[in-house]
Motif scaffolding. Structure first.
Motif, short mmCIF file in Angstrom:
data_model
loop_
_atom_site.label_atom_id
_atom_site.label_comp_id
_atom_site.label_asym_id
_atom_site.label_seq_id
_atom_site.Cartn_x
_atom_site.Cartn_y
_atom_site.Cartn_z
N PRO A 100 0.82 -1.23 0.00
CA PRO A 100 0.00 0.00 0.00
C PRO A 100 0.84 1.26 0.00
CG PRO A 100 0.02 -1.00 2.17
CD PRO A 100 0.70 -1.97 1.26
N SER A 101 0.23 2.35 -0.45
CA SER A 101 0.87 3.66 -0.45
C SER A 101 0.08 4.60 0.44
CB SER A 101 0.92 4.22 -1.88
OG SER A 101 -0.38 4.59 -2.31
N LEU A 113 -2.59 -10.21 6.18
CA LEU A 113 -3.08 -9.08 5.40
C LEU A 113 -3.77 -8.05 6.30
CD1 LEU A 113 -4.42 -11.10 2.36
CD2 LEU A 113 -2.66 -9.33 2.23
N VAL A 114 -4.60 -8.52 7.22
CA VAL A 114 -5.31 -7.59 8.10
C VAL A 114 -4.34 -6.87 9.03
CG1 VAL A 114 -6.99 -7.45 10.00
CG2 VAL A 114 -7.51 -8.81 7.97
N LYS A 115 -3.37 -7.57 9.56
CA LYS A 115 -2.38 -6.92 10.44
C LYS A 115 -1.60 -5.85 9.68
CE LYS A 115 -0.03 -9.48 13.34
NZ LYS A 115 0.77 -10.61 13.91
N LYS A 116 -1.25 -6.13 8.43
CA LYS A 116 -0.51 -5.15 7.63
C LYS A 116 -1.37 -3.93 7.34
CE LYS A 116 2.67 -4.91 3.70
NZ LYS A 116 3.35 -5.71 2.65
N ALA A 117 -2.62 -4.15 7.02
CA ALA A 117 -3.53 -3.03 6.73
C ALA A 117 -3.75 -2.18 7.97
CB ALA A 117 -4.85 -3.55 6.18
N LYS A 118 -3.98 -2.83 9.10
CA LYS A 118 -4.24 -2.08 10.33
C LYS A 118 -3.03 -1.27 10.75
CE LYS A 118 -8.02 -4.70 12.38
NZ LYS A 118 -8.91 -3.54 12.32
N ALA A 119 -1.83 -1.79 10.50
CA ALA A 119 -0.61 -1.06 10.87
C ALA A 119 -0.51 0.26 10.12
CB ALA A 119 0.61 -1.93 10.59
N GLN A 120 -1.21 0.35 8.97
CA GLN A 120 -1.15 1.57 8.17
C GLN A 120 -2.51 2.27 8.10
OE1 GLN A 120 1.33 1.37 4.59
NE2 GLN A 120 1.94 -0.70 5.14
N ASN A 121 -3.40 1.91 9.02
CA ASN A 121 -4.74 2.55 9.13
C ASN A 121 -5.53 2.49 7.83
OD1 ASN A 121 -4.43 3.41 11.89
ND2 ASN A 121 -3.04 5.01 11.16
N ILE A 122 -5.47 1.35 7.19
CA ILE A 122 -6.20 1.13 5.94
C ILE A 122 -7.49 0.36 6.25
CG2 ILE A 122 -6.17 -0.04 3.69
CD1 ILE A 122 -3.07 0.42 3.76
N LEU A 123 -8.59 0.83 5.73
CA LEU A 123 -9.88 0.20 5.95
C LEU A 123 -9.89 -1.18 5.29
CD1 LEU A 123 -12.62 1.14 7.24
CD2 LEU A 123 -13.39 1.59 4.90
N THR A 124 -10.43 -2.17 6.01
CA THR A 124 -10.51 -3.53 5.47
C THR A 124 -11.97 -3.93 5.28
OG1 THR A 124 -10.38 -4.42 7.72
CG2 THR A 124 -8.33 -4.31 6.45
N ALA A 125 -12.25 -4.53 4.13
CA ALA A 125 -13.59 -5.04 3.84
C ALA A 125 -13.46 -6.45 3.30
CB ALA A 125 -14.31 -4.15 2.83
N ILE A 126 -14.34 -7.33 3.73
CA ILE A 126 -14.29 -8.71 3.27
C ILE A 126 -15.61 -9.10 2.63
CG2 ILE A 126 -15.06 -9.66 5.51
CD1 ILE A 126 -13.17 -12.04 4.95
N ASP A 127 -15.51 -9.83 1.51
CA ASP A 127 -16.67 -10.52 0.97
C ASP A 127 -16.76 -11.83 1.74
OD1 ASP A 127 -18.50 -12.07 -0.43
OD2 ASP A 127 -17.90 -11.28 -2.39
N ASN A 128 -17.69 -11.89 2.67
CA ASN A 128 -17.78 -13.01 3.60
C ASN A 128 -18.89 -13.98 3.23
OD1 ASN A 128 -16.86 -14.40 5.86
ND2 ASN A 128 -18.22 -13.35 7.28
N THR A 129 -19.27 -14.00 1.96
CA THR A 129 -20.36 -14.85 1.51
C THR A 129 -20.03 -16.32 1.69
OG1 THR A 129 -21.00 -13.16 -0.10
CG2 THR A 129 -21.87 -15.37 -0.44
N TRP A 130 -18.79 -16.72 1.39
CA TRP A 130 -18.36 -18.12 1.52
C TRP A 130 -18.47 -18.57 2.98
CZ3 TRP A 130 -14.57 -20.62 4.29
CH2 TRP A 130 -14.21 -21.90 3.88
N GLY A 131 -17.96 -17.75 3.90
CA GLY A 131 -17.97 -18.12 5.31
C GLY A 131 -19.34 -17.96 5.96
N ALA A 132 -20.12 -17.01 5.46
CA ALA A 132 -21.51 -16.80 5.89
C ALA A 132 -21.65 -16.52 7.38
CB ALA A 132 -22.38 -18.01 5.51
N GLY A 133 -20.56 -16.13 8.06
CA GLY A 133 -20.62 -15.92 9.50
C GLY A 133 -20.57 -17.22 10.29
N ILE A 134 -20.45 -18.34 9.59
CA ILE A 134 -20.44 -19.66 10.24
C ILE A 134 -19.03 -20.25 10.26
CG2 ILE A 134 -21.27 -22.05 10.07
CD1 ILE A 134 -23.86 -20.88 8.89
N ALA A 135 -18.31 -20.14 9.15
CA ALA A 135 -16.96 -20.71 9.07
C ALA A 135 -16.01 -20.00 10.02
CB ALA A 135 -16.44 -20.65 7.64
N PHE A 136 -16.15 -18.69 10.16
CA PHE A 136 -15.34 -17.92 11.08
C PHE A 136 -16.02 -16.59 11.36
CE2 PHE A 136 -14.05 -16.68 6.85
CZ PHE A 136 -13.80 -15.32 6.92
N ASN A 137 -15.57 -15.93 12.42
CA ASN A 137 -16.11 -14.63 12.80
C ASN A 137 -15.17 -13.55 12.27
OD1 ASN A 137 -16.89 -12.25 14.11
ND2 ASN A 137 -17.21 -13.22 16.09
#
Length: 396
Positions: free
Chosen positions: A140-141, A165-189
């Motif tokens: 990221p820039s 990936l999330v740790k790297k984004a958070k270290a640089q205050n980058i917003l993270t969004a996930i397409d969580n359709t596969w997990g559906a809130g069941i595979a992981f939180n």
């Protein structure tokens, strides 16, 4: 004053009690919301938890579904949209402006990439692609505003290095969004995963899939546990006039009670199919996060402690088979129907040419035509037999 029959039909003098205890919550259909008085009109605010002011803002039916989706996903706040893609577009429209940079995984949901490229062409949004298995490919820039994640990729099913990936984004205050359709809130939180209890900022979910479960309702959701982000999303949601049908919301609400049962059943059926597919000589590669030979398997184990996985399995055919050969195979299937989506009762099949859907080099994937099987609620042995018969067309 005597009221005419016509007016009585509109202003009924007698109403049955409107609140009774039922298994399913009442269905509210509304565009106009009636205010009790002017105090109720002027003392409300769009930031109220339940802003009953107009149908697009919400009704008890849509708020109930939103609350339940947020609970399933592990978040606090939910907005509903007419489709999964509409929910994705809401996030992009809300947080990306001219000159901003957004990073997307190479196995991103195709229509999301199309929308971002449209924003690039029209508004100067910079779209960068990274390898979801390689954190170092995400560079990221200062202009980077948003990182899109997908776990797992909806076609090639790689599970990303989500923690890295999330740790790297958070270290640089980058917003993270996930397409969580596969997990559906069941595979992981998505809001509490890994040993360090990491959280993604925004989770998008195509409720069309597992929450609906019937292959007949289109809807999407955007969940967060951050009130400030929720308010930003809500303003964009309102300005764009995004709304859903109360009838559709009630249908999905009705299906939620069986969602985990269906998810786990389809997951187990996919594993049975996976084991059989790996023994077939027609395929050079079988793709599924739970398979130790699949890319991203170790990352899946880190994030999905209960070993849950969606009912999707992809195969790559031997290069000796042409596109026409594989089209013939797909046409020969009887229980698997040719169609997009997943999570419904009927099993589906779809074919892809990898070169058409990937940007970066894919050394972890064999070359050849990919076919994705989306497992429904049929008995897995019947599905195996269906594929077995269709494979005979390749040997004739």
């Amino acid at each position: 004053m005597k009221i005419s029959p016509q007016t009585q039909l509109i202003h009924a003098p007698r109403l049955a009690p409107q609140y009774v205890s039922t298994i399913q919550p009442p269905l509210f259909r509304a565009s106009t919301i009636i205010f009790e008085n002017t105090n109720a009109l002027f003392n409300r605010h769009w930031t109220d938890q339940y802003d009953y002011s107009y149908g697009t803002h919400g009704t008890p039916t849509t708020f109930t579904l939103g609350d339940n989706i947020a609970r399933i996903e592990g978040g606090k706040y939910c907005l509903l949209a007419p489709s999964g893609l509409s929910a994705i577009n809401l996030v992009n429209s809300c947080f990306l402006s001219h000159g901003d940079e957004v990073w997307v995984a190479d196995n991103i949901y195709g229509p999301n990439m199309e929308h971002l490229l449209n924003l690039k062409n029209r508004y100067g949004i910079q779209v960068k692609v990274y390898n979801p298995l390689d954190v170092d490919s995400f560079t990221p820039s200062s202009k980077t505003k948003l990182l899109w994640l997908e776990a797992a990729g909806s076609v090639t099913l790689e599970f990303p290095n989500l923690i890295g990936l999330v740790k790297k984004a958070k270290a640089q205050n980058i917003l993270t969004a996930i397409d969580n359709t596969w997990g559906a809130g069941i595979a992981f939180n998505a809001f509490n995963f890994g040993a360090e209890h990491l959280s993604i900022d925004i989770s998008v979910h195509a409720l069309t899939k597992y929450p609906s479960g019937g292959g007949d309702i289109l809807m999407g959701s955007v969940v967060t546990n951050n009130l400030e982000l929720h308010h930003k999303l809500f303003r964009t949601h309102a300005i764009q006039g995004i709304s859903i049908s109360g009838d559709d919301a009630a249908q999905i609400q009705r299906s939620l009670s069986s969602m985990q049962l269906r998810y786990e059943h389809q997951s187990q059926s996919a594993l049975k199919l996976l084991n059989w597919l790996k023994k077939q000589q027609h395929f050079t590669q079988v793709l599924h996060p739970a398979d130790q030979d699949s890319a991203g398997h170790k990352y899946w184990k880190e994030v999905c402690p209960n070993a849950h996985s969606a009912g999707l399995v992809s195969v790559i055919f031997d290069e000796k088979y042409t596109l026409n050969d594989i089209r013939q195979f797909c046409d020969a299937l009887t229980l698997f129907k040719i169609g997009f989506s997943w999570g419904g009762p009927v099993s589906l099949v779809m074919l892809y040419r990898l070169k058409d859907i990937r940007t970066l080099a894919t050394a972890h994937l064999k070359t050849g035509i990919l076919v994705r099987f989306c497992i429904g609620l049929e008995h897995p042995e019947d599905l195996i037999h269906d594929i077995e018969k269709a494979l005979l067309t390749l040997d004739s």
